[in-house]
Structure formats: structure tokens, C-alpha cells
Enzyme design. Structure first.
Site, short mmCIF file in Angstrom:
data_model
loop_
_atom_site.label_atom_id
_atom_site.label_comp_id
_atom_site.label_asym_id
_atom_site.label_seq_id
_atom_site.Cartn_x
_atom_site.Cartn_y
_atom_site.Cartn_z
N TYR A 104 25.30 38.17 38.00
CA TYR A 104 26.47 37.72 38.76
C TYR A 104 26.09 36.65 39.78
O TYR A 104 26.72 35.59 39.85
CB TYR A 104 27.10 38.92 39.46
CG TYR A 104 28.35 38.59 40.24
CD1 TYR A 104 29.58 38.42 39.59
CD2 TYR A 104 28.32 38.42 41.63
CE1 TYR A 104 30.72 38.11 40.30
CE2 TYR A 104 29.46 38.11 42.34
CZ TYR A 104 30.65 37.95 41.67
OH TYR A 104 31.78 37.63 42.38
N SER A 139 30.69 32.83 45.48
CA SER A 139 30.44 34.12 46.10
C SER A 139 29.35 33.96 47.15
O SER A 139 28.56 33.01 47.09
CB SER A 139 29.99 35.13 45.03
OG SER A 139 29.53 36.33 45.62
#
Length: 262
Positions: free
Chosen positions: A154, A131
Site C-alpha cells: 500500500y 497517503s
């Protein structure tokens, strides 16, 4: 040439769209999800030569069983796309005290890759979903000793999967290509809608780069690389992934946590 390709988290979002694109090109696609009804629906939507495998990746014993079932049915897996990921969850802390983001986004793909490597040929590929959101890993949080907010967990889990992708590629010479890919920021997935409350961009942006990473020529010699689809180029990950001490701490922690479930 027809490839056998496993995509985790492929009952919706980028995973499902990637599966559709690969099946349309004639490849055998192994779909994975937690829900059997969702898997059946996904298989019908994908069509072609598909198989389904149900497993909850927040449970590493279920990851082991998933690998066993895949190896029992297939003697060769050309591509593994570790796509499944969690940003928000009703219960972010599991019964063993670990954060679900680290387990699903980092540990499960590590363990699944390790268990499936014997049937992935050296000209095969492992594509790990990274990401643009990356942050240095709080080792105590990864061990389940410090709680984190959703985006903190995350981002750290995504740096951790990027780190182990690089380390495995560096340490193994006779191994498939391993790459970490940021498929694109704020794509129109369920995760983005839940996490950010926005509709998001065309998911084909992400699915197309995953197909390219799985089969495309420009990734053939890119083992250990991080591809940033926001810039459309290979790039350096967060600087913490280049810090040898931090990398060693993360790798030792991953191995330690997985060995506890053996």
C-alpha cells in the site's frame, strides 16, 4: 458553474461522501464502483444529477472500457478524482502475478487519466489519492516478482501515484492541474477499519479536502504538488519521490506495465 466530476471508488467511504457534497452543490457527479447494486444504492443516496459506471480497476482492460464509456457519454470532464484504493484483499496477487495494490492504486488511475485527458480541459483538475503512508518502490514487487505485506504494498503504491502525479505535471504544460492529496490519516473508512481495526476520524475531514482540491482556489496553481491534510498544508512527499533515479525507474515501470495491456 456546474462541473462534471468523476470519482472512482465512490460507492462508500470518502468517495461516496465527496460525491454527496459535490452533488449537493449542483455538480454532475459520475459515480464509479465494481458492484452495480452498490452503484445503484450510492446513486440514490447521492441524488441530484448522477451517472453510474461499473468497472473492476484490478483489470486494466476494464479500465480501458470504463474510459471508453465515459468518453462516449461525455465530451467534457472537468475533474477526475482517482479515489479508489485497496489495502487488503482476499486475493492480493492477480492472475497475471501483479499485486492488486499496485494495479488499483497506481496503474489504473494512471491509465484512466491518460485515456480521459483528451476530454479534461486545461482548466480542469486531476486529484490523486495519496497517503501519509509512503515508501520507496520495490520495482520487482511492482512488476509482480516479489511478494509484499499489505502495508508495504500500500505505502509503495501510494508513493508511486504521488511520483507520477508530480512527473506528469512537470512534463505537460498544456494540461489540467494534477495534485496528489493525503486526505487525512485514519479516517473512518472501510479500509481503515479493515486495516487497523479502529473506528477512525470524521470522514468529512477527507471529503472536504477532496472538494477543495477539485474546485478550490488554493489548488488552482498547485499542479504537481502534494497536499498533506494531516498538516493542512502543501508539503514534500517521501524523499524517494525527489530522487531522480528512483522516479525514472518508477515511471519506466508504470509505462512498461501499462503497455503490456494495450
Amino acid at each position: 458553474m456546474t462541473k462534471t466530476i468523476l470519482i472512482t471508488g465512490s460507492t462508500d467511504g470518502i468517495g461516496l461522501l465527496t460525491a454527496k457534497k459535490l452533488a449537493a452543490d449542483g455538480h454532475k457527479v459520475l459515480l464509479h464502483g465494481r458492484s452495480v447494486p452498490k452503484l445503484e444504492s450510492a446513486a440514490a443516496a447521492v441524488g441530484g444529477d448522477v451517472r453510474t459506471h461499473a468497472a473492476d480497476l484490478s483489470d486494466l482492460s476494464a479500465v480501458r472500457k470504463l474510459a471508453e464509456s465515459i468518453r462516449a457519454e461525455h465530451d467534457r470532464l472537468d475533474v477526475l478524482i482517482n479515489n479508489a484504493g485497496v489495502l487488503k484483499a482476499p486475493q492480493t496477487v492477480l492472475e497475471n502475478g501483479q499485486d492488486i495494490r499496485f494495479v488499483v492504486n497506481t496503474l489504473a488511475p494512471y491509465l484512466l487519466t491518460e485515456l480521459l485527458l483528451p476530454i479534461i480541459p486545461t482548466d480542469g483538475r486531476v486529484v490523486n489519492l495519496s497517503s501519509a503512508a509512503q515508501a520507496p518502490v520495490n520495482i520487482k514487487a511492482m512488476q509482480g516478482n516479489v511478494p509484499l505485506a499489505d502495508m508495504e504494498a500500500y505505502a509503495q503504491s501510494k508513493l508511486a501515484i504521488t511520483i507520477w502525479t508530480r512527473e506528469w505535471a512537470r512534463s505537460q504544460t498544456e494540461a489540467p492541474v494534477m495534485v496528489a492529496v493525503n486526505p487525512g490519516s485514519l479516517l473512518a473508512s472501510k479500509m481503515v477499519k479493515e486495516g487497523f481495526g479502529v473506528a477512525g476520524n470524521d470522514m468529512s475531514i477527507g471529503a472536504d479536502v477532496l472538494v477543495d482540491a477539485a474546485l478550490g482556489e488554493r489548488f488552482a496553481g498547485a499542479s504537481g504538488a502534494y497536499f498533506d491534510n494531516d498538516s493542512g498544508a502543501f508539503a514534500n512527499p517521501h524523499a524517494a519521490a525527489l530522487d531522480k533515479g528512483h522516479v525514472a525507474d518508477v515511471m519506466n515501470t508504470i509505462r512498461g506495465l501499462i503497455s503490456q495491456t494495450a
